[in-house]
Design a protein around this motif. Sequence first.
Motif, PDB file in Angstrom:
ATOM      1  N   ALA A 152      32.227  33.069  38.908  1.00  0.00           N
ATOM      2  CA  ALA A 152      33.587  32.792  38.438  1.00  0.00           C
ATOM      3  C   ALA A 152      34.227  31.746  39.336  1.00  0.00           C
ATOM      4  N   GLN A 153      34.864  30.773  38.716  1.00  0.00           N
ATOM      5  CA  GLN A 153      35.448  29.693  39.495  1.00  0.00           C
ATOM      6  C   GLN A 153      36.812  30.076  40.065  1.00  0.00           C
ATOM      7  N   ARG A 154      37.560  30.862  39.275  1.00  0.00           N
ATOM      8  CA  ARG A 154      38.907  31.252  39.721  1.00  0.00           C
ATOM      9  C   ARG A 154      39.233  32.618  39.137  1.00  0.00           C
ATOM     10  N   VAL A 155      39.826  33.474  39.945  1.00  0.00           N
ATOM     11  CA  VAL A 155      40.162  34.832  39.521  1.00  0.00           C
ATOM     12  C   VAL A 155      41.668  35.015  39.544  1.00  0.00           C
ATOM     13  N   ILE A 156      42.209  35.527  38.433  1.00  0.00           N
ATOM     14  CA  ILE A 156      43.630  35.860  38.356  1.00  0.00           C
ATOM     15  C   ILE A 156      43.746  37.378  38.342  1.00  0.00           C
ATOM     16  N   VAL A 157      44.406  37.942  39.339  1.00  0.00           N
ATOM     17  CA  VAL A 157      44.562  39.393  39.458  1.00  0.00           C
ATOM     18  C   VAL A 157      45.813  39.826  38.709  1.00  0.00           C
ATOM     19  N   VAL A 158      45.657  40.833  37.852  1.00  0.00           N
ATOM     20  CA  VAL A 158      46.766  41.376  37.072  1.00  0.00           C
ATOM     21  C   VAL A 158      46.996  42.808  37.540  1.00  0.00           C
ATOM     22  N   ALA A 159      48.237  43.119  37.939  1.00  0.00           N
ATOM     23  CA  ALA A 159      48.493  44.455  38.474  1.00  0.00           C
ATOM     24  C   ALA A 159      49.915  44.889  38.204  1.00  0.00           C
TER      25      ALA A 159
END
Length: 519
Positions: free
Chosen positions: A267-274
């Motif tokens: 994965a090139q970029r991870v967006i964390v959703v919380a």
Amino acid sequence: MHLKKTKRGNRIYLSVVQNYREGGKTKTKTIESLGYADQFESQFADPIAHFQEYVASLNERNKRENPPVTLTFPRDATIDAGHVAQARWGSAIALAYLDALGVRTFFENRAGHRGFPAHAGRIFEMLTSERMIHVAPKRETWQRRASFPRVCDFTLADTYAAFQCFARNERSLVAHLARTYQTIRGPYQVNSVLLVLASFSLADTGDVNAANGSATGGIDRQEGLSMGIGMLLDRTGIPMTYHITSATPNADEVAGLVASAKAEFDAQRVIVVAGRMPNARELATRLNQTGDGFVFFRPLETEDFDLQAWVADASDYITTQSGSYKVKARTDEMDGIRVKDTVLWGRDYAKLARKGRAERSTRDTSLDGYICISSSETRLSAGTLFHIYRELWRLTEPFQLLESDFSPSPYPVAHGVHMRAHFLICYAAFFALRLLRSDMGWSRNAAQVADALLRMEGSHLAENWFLFSYRSPVTDEIEKAAGVDVARRLRTAADIKRDIAKARAHIEGNLNKLPDQKR
């Protein structure tokens, strides 16, 4: 159909009959009475051979044509105590998607291995297909097993006993689902992926012996049970993997999940959703340092006055035509990070908030119904950001825990083992439902698709025949996505099994190779 030869004295009576199953017993229906074999000796050298060829031609014609079905019912017909009242066509479609994702193959390849119960695969697919359709206690699912498209000849204790097997093979099956998906649909879209963090809790029912030497699997036991999951979704919303986490993971734990996503899937970029994260600011800083992003919930009751005043200010909101929702956004700075604050107000949210504290609070209600999120993704629209944040809500329904599943338990399963098995079942169901919705072009939400699958039940008529009477635009889209007949009224149990194979081949994109149709 076959030729039945009945000896009557010194003569043989011929008839064309068809066998069928009803009430767990094999019964015979006469299709055509032909007469005594010796009556045809002047016409045919071998009357029996002749009529065997005749029956073979009838069977061949039935394969080519679609003859009408004639069923007769005595006026005083009664219900057989052992008959199967329903056939679940929606469950058959769910099974086709699970088969296409390799669930059946995974368990069949391990059948007979040490620690692998004989019914493990069938138990898993029964529970998983039911979870795709609606959330129900496992006991209730087991009680409905007779209407399941495949034979479920195991006890409730067998069902719970299999959880140890599921928990032990959790990571292997998750990896198997990912490999199978990419085999039939191509690589995951990983230029930007979502890591959705959700937490779940359950009161300690006290019915399961977690102190019998079995590990709890990292489950927190403080006045009950709590745990979290980190779900990884590719850019299109298809599941890639998940990991069990602490109920409130710290920055190091989340950073480890982000690093794992990059190492395992490139994965090139991870967006964390919380949602509520006590360490949200620290985590935002860590993600910013690694070039990753976030979409976090901001609890207004604990935020500074400036944010509260901006939310309460009626100006700049964009309101829907019905007035049920309004939204606005601004760019701001949080600990040196450029963020986009987005606030959504919903009329229904406001009613629920006021109802929940009507009898215990007199505080200001000006912030009731408002939901605020902050995100590093400043170039995304407010609508897109809330669509991303809703991934949290979409996990709540299929992964929820039911106290009735844990108390009373018919088999001693440690809490940690049970919950790991539970989340594995939920993940496979979530994956299959997402794939179905993807095949439908994401035209329907999960609730609409699950409700349609639930309603696709047929009522038993006679012999092996079931009558289906529910049809909607959603069921038409489901059947088209699965590649099976739309709105067919009559089906037999055998028809349903054949259509599972047909749908699986269609889903896999391999119509020239129908899967094995065992059992």
